[in-house]
Design a protein around this motif. Structure first.
Motif, PDB file in Angstrom:
ATOM      1  N   MET A   1       0.865  -1.191   0.000  1.00 56.08           N
ATOM      2  CA  MET A   1       0.000   0.000   0.000  1.00 56.08           C
ATOM      3  C   MET A   1       0.902   1.242   0.000  1.00 56.08           C
ATOM      4  SD  MET A   1      -3.256  -1.082   2.362  1.00 56.08           S
ATOM      5  CE  MET A   1      -2.477  -1.775   3.807  1.00 56.08           C
ATOM      6  N   PRO A   2       0.611   2.198  -0.878  1.00 53.00           N
ATOM      7  CA  PRO A   2       1.562   3.287  -1.099  1.00 53.00           C
ATOM      8  C   PRO A   2       1.905   4.113   0.144  1.00 53.00           C
ATOM      9  CG  PRO A   2      -0.499   3.661  -2.305  1.00 53.00           C
ATOM     10  CD  PRO A   2      -0.540   2.272  -1.776  1.00 53.00           C
ATOM     11  N   GLY A   3       0.957   4.265   1.070  1.00 57.15           N
ATOM     12  CA  GLY A   3       1.259   5.021   2.285  1.00 57.15           C
ATOM     13  C   GLY A   3       2.357   4.357   3.100  1.00 57.15           C
ATOM     14  N   ILE A   4       2.419   3.026   3.008  1.00 60.43           N
ATOM     15  CA  ILE A   4       3.404   2.265   3.784  1.00 60.43           C
ATOM     16  C   ILE A   4       4.714   2.142   3.005  1.00 60.43           C
ATOM     17  CG2 ILE A   4       3.894   0.037   4.859  1.00 60.43           C
ATOM     18  CD1 ILE A   4       0.883  -0.171   5.455  1.00 60.43           C
ATOM     19  N   SER A   5       4.598   1.860   1.721  1.00 60.38           N
ATOM     20  CA  SER A   5       5.822   1.710   0.930  1.00 60.38           C
ATOM     21  C   SER A   5       6.507   3.054   0.726  1.00 60.38           C
ATOM     22  CB  SER A   5       5.491   1.103  -0.429  1.00 60.38           C
ATOM     23  OG  SER A   5       4.704   2.001  -1.183  1.00 60.38           O
TER      24      SER A   5
ATOM     25  N   SER B   1      -4.849   3.621  -7.805  1.00 59.26           N
ATOM     26  CA  SER B   1      -3.899   2.563  -7.431  1.00 59.26           C
ATOM     27  C   SER B   1      -3.787   2.365  -5.918  1.00 59.26           C
ATOM     28  CB  SER B   1      -2.529   2.863  -8.027  1.00 59.26           C
ATOM     29  OG  SER B   1      -2.086   4.118  -7.588  1.00 59.26           O
ATOM     30  N   GLU B   2      -3.946   3.450  -5.145  1.00 57.53           N
ATOM     31  CA  GLU B   2      -3.866   3.297  -3.687  1.00 57.53           C
ATOM     32  C   GLU B   2      -5.046   2.456  -3.187  1.00 57.53           C
ATOM     33  OE1 GLU B   2      -4.209   6.890  -1.261  1.00 57.53           O
ATOM     34  OE2 GLU B   2      -2.766   6.005   0.142  1.00 57.53           O
ATOM     35  N   THR B   3      -6.244   2.779  -3.689  1.00 56.71           N
ATOM     36  CA  THR B   3      -7.426   2.017  -3.289  1.00 56.71           C
ATOM     37  C   THR B   3      -7.297   0.563  -3.742  1.00 56.71           C
ATOM     38  OG1 THR B   3      -8.704   4.045  -3.518  1.00 56.71           O
ATOM     39  CG2 THR B   3      -9.955   2.004  -3.397  1.00 56.71           C
ATOM     40  N   ALA B   4      -6.744   0.367  -4.934  1.00 53.27           N
ATOM     41  CA  ALA B   4      -6.538  -0.997  -5.426  1.00 53.27           C
ATOM     42  C   ALA B   4      -5.607  -1.771  -4.499  1.00 53.27           C
ATOM     43  CB  ALA B   4      -5.973  -0.965  -6.851  1.00 53.27           C
ATOM     44  N   ALA B   5      -4.575  -1.106  -3.988  1.00 53.48           N
ATOM     45  CA  ALA B   5      -3.637  -1.772  -3.071  1.00 53.48           C
ATOM     46  C   ALA B   5      -4.321  -2.112  -1.747  1.00 53.48           C
ATOM     47  CB  ALA B   5      -2.421  -0.881  -2.840  1.00 53.48           C
ATOM     48  N   ILE B   6      -5.222  -1.242  -1.303  1.00 56.25           N
ATOM     49  CA  ILE B   6      -5.960  -1.513  -0.062  1.00 56.25           C
ATOM     50  C   ILE B   6      -6.908  -2.702  -0.279  1.00 56.25           C
ATOM     51  CG2 ILE B   6      -7.633  -0.575   1.597  1.00 56.25           C
ATOM     52  CD1 ILE B   6      -6.330   2.164   1.188  1.00 56.25           C
ATOM     53  N   LEU B   7      -7.542  -2.759  -1.448  1.00 57.04           N
ATOM     54  CA  LEU B   7      -8.427  -3.894  -1.749  1.00 57.04           C
ATOM     55  C   LEU B   7      -7.635  -5.201  -1.806  1.00 57.04           C
ATOM     56  CD1 LEU B   7     -10.684  -2.242  -4.478  1.00 57.04           C
ATOM     57  CD2 LEU B   7     -11.380  -2.906  -2.174  1.00 57.04           C
ATOM     58  N   GLN B   8      -6.435  -5.112  -2.350  1.00 56.41           N
ATOM     59  CA  GLN B   8      -5.555  -6.295  -2.409  1.00 56.41           C
ATOM     60  C   GLN B   8      -5.244  -6.779  -0.986  1.00 56.41           C
ATOM     61  OE1 GLN B   8      -3.426  -7.590  -5.369  1.00 56.41           O
ATOM     62  NE2 GLN B   8      -3.214  -9.221  -3.863  1.00 56.41           N
TER      63      GLN B   8
END
Lengths: 399, 305
Positions: free
Chosen positions: A21-25, B79-86
């Motif tokens: 997740m971009p906030g963490i990475s 992409s951020e929301t997609a990463a959270i869904l992942q």
């Protein structure tokens, strides 16, 4: 209590997806649309230094180019999946430029400058529309550039595709530019064409990859094809003491390779950028550029970035300061343009930035020096090599 | 000018308190005096995430998703929301379906203000709209084949915000401090003298009183409890933590706190444990090797690590 226990496979898998997740990475994904509009304006001053011991025609005015550049940029979101990037630039240039080279009293090549001060204005506008899909993006760029003797239209398309969980981006781009040249004073100077045209096509492939959250690598290969009138209508070459028009082949094929490395150092909040570029064309020029930038964050939202760049190129096959040949043996192509000669250059610079709320201010200075490694009688290097300094100030605001 | 992170001589403990994501928040950091603007940066990031993922803001990404979900349909997310869904997908897999971000629709059946248990037909109606597996999701394309579902990022975003603030602090070279967003806590690193921070675990039956204080030098701690929203009826407490498989509230535990490297992990593990019940939760947390502090129905405390 500290977390010293062994990490289990289930926990490792969870941690891996959490860390993506971009906030963490700490890595905002490259292909995501901006959410707020941003404008920036900048002004730059570019000054070429006068050449020592030059000879000028007519007047004593030996000053080379001074260019004042003003730029405006607006980047704004268009709905959820697109953004536009609009740019305007206006340059004002004045000064003299190298005209041709003669043999000096002691056999040294001596640069003759264009006597009259050249005054010109360049206006440049471009509009880019970028549309984001699931894991790809497509951009279309339209541009126009005009000077009083020059008009260029260009169009470009870039497709970005993210792979490998967004850690790798592959970009393919193509651009085409159609340029018309209508040299000034063509009625006064035999060597200046009335109306000429050239086209430039560029095809490029780039791959960027985030090796880990602190290291990113980018590499790319481009192929450029230029066709048409590629000579400089304002330059002459002395052939057997007769000034002839600058004459270059009407096609130029170039291969360009770039490799960039960016290493971030979280502890010292700094980043090192190493950029390398190789260029080779069918005119016989090949060049290497290596630049190093250290970007250092400081307290109070200041940052400083010192830069050093080294450039080295070989001369074009048809470069000559002047030509002395047996009668009727002069080659078809010849140019005394210093930019086609053999030279090295070193430039160094410093950029200082400060963020104040939503406003960013950037001040940068660069000094460029062509190193004079010319040996007496070395005909491959021009006496007109340029040294310049560049100072620019820009401000940007994010809404 | 001084380079951040390279000077430990003049570090002072600075703190800021604010309200965000419906909770009181406090950040305490050891800073050199020039670094005070980090607090503004952190607050901006929380507000950004709050604006993006709050169910209560019309313009949020979540409201946008739920407008589509309500009618059935599909949409592309950033992409951020997609990463959270992942990540939510991984949580669903590793919790045997107990951690499910589609559970929120059950709030329509359970009204914690009026304190009335829902009739089984009403509960079943909403339960049929729960299930992460019911929606299709690939890359950043999200589709809701049937209308009426809802996504709720409430169980992830506050913890994600904690982790995001940790990243921002580390990027700014800050090595020592504590971030507390409404009880979801990250310890950046020990006090400059090397001593741990003492983290209080809230007493589930005594408001604002710790039942235990544990020393933490680095890591995150998240707590789920039956005390945040609930009603009591015939001696039974019905809390807001709802089981996506049965539609019933978590009954067996008063609270579970979990320690992990990332707050999102600690958060999903504590919520899942509450829903699992005492013996399953202990077994599961042990299998993940995560230290925890668990308080059962009778108020008995078990702590590991």
């Amino acid at each position: 209590m500290a977390i010293t226990k062994k990490i289990t496979p289930t926990l490792a898998a969870l941690t891996a997806s959490a860390a993506a997740m971009p906030g963490i990475s700490g890595f905002a994904s490259a292909a995501s649309p901006i959410t707020e509009p941003r404008i920036s304006i900048s002004t730059s001053s570019y000054q070429e230094q006068a050449i020592d011991g030059i000879r000028t025609t007519g007047t004593d005015n030996a000053d080379r180019y001074d260019i004042e550049v003003g730029q405006f940029q607006l980047v704004a979101p268009m709905g959820d999946n697109a953004e536009i990037d609009f740019r305007l630039a206006k340059d004002r240039m004045s000064g003299a430029s190298p005209w041709f080279v003669v043999e000096g009293a002691d056999g040294e090549p001596v640069q003759v400058m264009s006597g009259a001060t050249i005054d010109d204005e360049r206006k440049d506008a471009s509009l880019e529309y970028k549309h984001f899909n699931d894991s790809s993006a497509i951009s279309v760029i339209l541009g126009i550039s005009s000077e009083n003797d020059y008009l260029s239209h260009n169009i470009g398309v870039v497709v970005d595709q993210e792979l490998n969980n967004n850690n790798t981006t592959v970009s393919v781009g193509y651009s085409f530019s159609d340029d018309n040249i209508t040299a000034t004073d063509s009625e006064l100077f035999f060597s200046r064409p009335e109306k000429e045209n050239k086209s430039v096509q560029l095809l490029s492939l780039n791959v960027s990859h985030a090796v880990n959250k602190n290291l990113a690598f980018q590499t790319g290969l481009s192929y450029e094809v230029q066709k048409g009138f590629l000579s400089d209508p304002y330059k002459l070459v002395m052939v057997n003491n007769i000034p002839l028009a600058d004459s270059r082949p009407d096609s130029r094929y170039a291969l360009i390779y770039v490799a960039n490395l960016r290493q971030y150092f979280p502890k010292s909040t700094a980043a090192l950028k190493i950029d390398y570029r190789y260029y080779a064309d069918n005119w016989g020029i090949d060049s290497h550029t290596l630049s190093l930038i250290w970007h250092q964050n400081l307290t109070n939202n200041w940052s400083v970035a010192p830069m050093v760049r080294y450039y080295k190129q070989n001369e074009a096959d048809f470069f000559a300061n002047y030509l002395v040949t047996a009668e009727n043996q002069a080659s078809i192509h010849h140019s005394s343009d210093y930019r086609l000669s053999k030279f090295d250059a070193v430039s160094y610079g410093l950029t200082l930035t400060k963020q104040i709320g939503r406003m960013g201010i950037e001040l940068s200075a660069e000094q460029y020096e062509s190193t004079d490694s010319r040996k007496p009688g070395d005909s491959r290097t021009s006496p007109g090599l340029v040294d310049f300094s560049l100072v620019s100030l820009s401000a940007s605001y994010e809404f | 000018m001084q380079i951040k992170g390279n000077n430990h001589a003049k570090l002072c403990l600075e703190s800021r308190q604010f309200n965000a994501m419906g909770s009181p928040c406090e950040v305490q950091l050891y800073l050199s005096s020039a670094d005070m603007d980090i607090f503004d940066i952190l607050e901006r990031e929380i507000k950004r995430l709050e604006g993006k993922y709050s169910r209560y803001q019309e313009t949020s990404v979540v409201s946008n998703i739920n407008r589509v979900a309500k009618l059935g349909g599909q949409l592309t997310v950033d992409s951020e929301t997609a990463a959270i869904l992942q990540f939510a997908d991984h949580c669903f897999q590793s919790s045997s379906g107990l951690f499910d971000i589609t559970t929120g629709v059950l709030r329509n059946a359970w009204n914690f203000k009026t304190g009335i248990k829902p009739a089984s037909c009403k509960l079943n109606k909403y339960l049929s709209l729960v299930g992460w597996k019911k929606l299709h999701w690939q890359n950043s394309r999200l589709s809701f084949p049937e209308p009426g579902m809802e996504l709720d990022f409430g169980g992830i975003v506050k913890e994600y915000a904690v982790d995001a603030l940790v990243t921002l602090c580390r990027t700014a070279g800050i090595e020592s401090g504590i971030i507390d967003l409404g009880g979801d806590i990250a310890v950046l690193g020990p006090h400059p003298d090397g001593s741990p921070w003492m983290i209080g675990i809230r007493h589930p039956r005594k408001n604002n009183q710790p039942i235990l204080k544990i020393p933490v030098k680095q890591g995150c701690i998240a707590t789920s409890g039956d005390y945040e929203r609930y009603f009591e009826k015939e001696g039974q407490r019905y809390c807001h933590l709802l089981n996506p498989l049965t539609g019933q509230p978590a009954m067996e535990l008063q609270s579970v706190s979990v320690i992990a490297n990332l707050c999102v992990i600690a958060g999903m593990a504590s919520t899942t444990s509450m829903l699992m019940g005492e013996s399953l939760a202990k077994e599961w947390l042990d299998s993940l090797n995560l230290p925890y502090c668990l308080i059962n129905k009778s108020g008995l405390l078990t702590s590991t690590g």
